[in-house]
Scaffold this motif. Structure first.
Motif, PDB file in Angstrom:
ATOM      1  N   ILE A  77       0.830  -1.204   0.000  1.00 23.46           N
ATOM      2  CA  ILE A  77       0.000   0.000   0.000  1.00 23.46           C
ATOM      3  C   ILE A  77       0.867   1.258   0.000  1.00 23.46           C
ATOM      4  O   ILE A  77       0.489   2.281  -0.582  1.00 23.46           O
ATOM      5  N   ILE A  78       2.046   1.192   0.609  1.00 22.10           N
ATOM      6  CA  ILE A  78       2.973   2.335   0.546  1.00 22.10           C
ATOM      7  C   ILE A  78       3.376   2.583  -0.902  1.00 22.10           C
ATOM      8  O   ILE A  78       3.428   3.737  -1.356  1.00 22.10           O
ATOM      9  N   GLU A  79       3.637   1.518  -1.641  1.00 24.66           N
ATOM     10  CA  GLU A  79       3.981   1.669  -3.055  1.00 24.66           C
ATOM     11  C   GLU A  79       2.833   2.325  -3.816  1.00 24.66           C
ATOM     12  O   GLU A  79       3.045   3.241  -4.627  1.00 24.66           O
ATOM     13  N   LYS A  80       1.631   1.877  -3.557  1.00 22.93           N
ATOM     14  CA  LYS A  80       0.452   2.445  -4.226  1.00 22.93           C
ATOM     15  C   LYS A  80       0.338   3.943  -3.926  1.00 22.93           C
ATOM     16  O   LYS A  80       0.146   4.756  -4.837  1.00 22.93           O
ATOM     17  N   HIS A  81       0.500   4.316  -2.654  1.00 22.63           N
ATOM     18  CA  HIS A  81       0.408   5.725  -2.268  1.00 22.63           C
ATOM     19  C   HIS A  81       1.525   6.555  -2.915  1.00 22.63           C
ATOM     20  O   HIS A  81       1.280   7.681  -3.379  1.00 22.63           O
ATOM     21  N   ALA A  82       2.725   6.021  -2.936  1.00 19.80           N
ATOM     22  CA  ALA A  82       3.859   6.744  -3.520  1.00 19.80           C
ATOM     23  C   ALA A  82       3.644   6.964  -5.018  1.00 19.80           C
ATOM     24  O   ALA A  82       3.893   8.059  -5.539  1.00 19.80           O
ATOM     25  N   SER A 108      10.012   4.546  -0.617  1.00 21.52           N
ATOM     26  CA  SER A 108      10.953   3.480  -0.985  1.00 21.52           C
ATOM     27  C   SER A 108      11.733   2.985   0.231  1.00 21.52           C
ATOM     28  O   SER A 108      11.939   1.785   0.399  1.00 21.52           O
ATOM     29  N   PHE A 109      12.160   3.918   1.079  1.00 21.62           N
ATOM     30  CA  PHE A 109      12.885   3.536   2.292  1.00 21.62           C
ATOM     31  C   PHE A 109      12.001   2.716   3.229  1.00 21.62           C
ATOM     32  O   PHE A 109      12.429   1.706   3.794  1.00 21.62           O
ATOM     33  N   ALA A 112      11.520  -0.747   1.766  1.00 24.77           N
ATOM     34  CA  ALA A 112      12.736  -1.558   1.925  1.00 24.77           C
ATOM     35  C   ALA A 112      12.841  -2.078   3.353  1.00 24.77           C
ATOM     36  O   ALA A 112      13.203  -3.246   3.581  1.00 24.77           O
ATOM     37  N   SER A 113      12.519  -1.232   4.312  1.00 24.89           N
ATOM     38  CA  SER A 113      12.569  -1.651   5.706  1.00 24.89           C
ATOM     39  C   SER A 113      11.559  -2.763   5.990  1.00 24.89           C
ATOM     40  O   SER A 113      11.878  -3.761   6.644  1.00 24.89           O
ATOM     41  N   LEU A 114      10.351  -2.586   5.499  1.00 28.77           N
ATOM     42  CA  LEU A 114       9.326  -3.627   5.696  1.00 28.77           C
ATOM     43  C   LEU A 114       9.713  -4.918   4.989  1.00 28.77           C
ATOM     44  O   LEU A 114       9.523  -6.016   5.524  1.00 28.77           O
ATOM     45  N   PHE A 115      10.255  -4.812   3.775  1.00 23.46           N
ATOM     46  CA  PHE A 115      10.668  -6.026   3.057  1.00 23.46           C
ATOM     47  C   PHE A 115      11.835  -6.720   3.755  1.00 23.46           C
ATOM     48  O   PHE A 115      11.954  -7.948   3.711  1.00 23.46           O
ATOM     49  N   THR A 116      12.699  -5.951   4.411  1.00 26.14           N
ATOM     50  CA  THR A 116      13.771  -6.568   5.195  1.00 26.14           C
ATOM     51  C   THR A 116      13.177  -7.420   6.308  1.00 26.14           C
ATOM     52  O   THR A 116      13.657  -8.526   6.588  1.00 26.14           O
ATOM     53  N   SER A 117      12.122  -6.912   6.931  1.00 25.24           N
ATOM     54  CA  SER A 117      11.436  -7.701   7.963  1.00 25.24           C
ATOM     55  C   SER A 117      10.826  -8.962   7.369  1.00 25.24           C
ATOM     56  O   SER A 117      10.925 -10.046   7.956  1.00 25.24           O
ATOM     57  N   VAL A 118      10.201  -8.839   6.210  1.00 25.82           N
ATOM     58  CA  VAL A 118       9.586 -10.004   5.558  1.00 25.82           C
ATOM     59  C   VAL A 118      10.654 -11.063   5.270  1.00 25.82           C
ATOM     60  O   VAL A 118      10.454 -12.255   5.536  1.00 25.82           O
TER      61      VAL A 118
END
Length: 156
Positions: A77-82, A108-109, A112-118
């Protein structure tokens, strides 16, 4: 053949197999503990941030982000908003002077942080799964060592 020689022959091949089996079971246990520790550490760190999935997300809207699925949903959803704020352009496609560039960069930052958690959750799950498999292989090998030690007795 003397009794002492029979004992040496009987335990000879079984002892190294048993030692390796015990090492495998211990390694498996260490991997399960390390994976679980990683999982719960990442989960705790995410939960401490008190982030919730945006209300307009496709999945898990309004839920607390404390696991891989909620982190992934928020990253989406962050990507969608950006992209909405930039007219569909990514950070690399925006001019340096474009005011939307800062918003897209922050998005993007955060992604990236959320994907690092994933990814961390995935590695933790993989470590736990492999730990269980390695421990089971060690246990099977331990049973094999037992049967090797008992085999000469049955033949005698």
């Amino acid at each position: 053949m003397s009794t002492a020689a029979a004992k040496v022959n009987r335990t000879g091949p079984a002892k190294p197999v048993r030692v390796i089996a015990i090492l495998l079971m211990l390694a498996g246990l260490v991997m399960v503990v390390a994976g679980a520790t990683t999982w719960f550490t990442v989960q705790s760190q995410l939960a401490d941030e008190r982030i919730t999935v945006s209300e307009d997300a496709d999945w898990f809207a309004g839920e607390k982000i404390d696991g891989p699925l909620t982190a992934y949903a928020e990253a989406q959803i962050i990507e969608k908003h950006a992209l909405e704020s930039s007219g569909g352009k990514t950070y690399a496609e925006l001019d340096r002077e474009d005011p939307a560039r800062q918003t897209v960069m922050n998005g993007s930052f955060l992604r990236a942080s959320l994907f690092t958690s994933v990814v961390s959750f995935g590695i933790a799950a993989m470590a736990m799964g492999l730990g269980v498999v390695i421990a089971l292989i060690g246990y099977a090998q331990f049973l094999l060592a037992r049967s090797l030690a008992a085999a000469p007795e049955a033949a005698a």
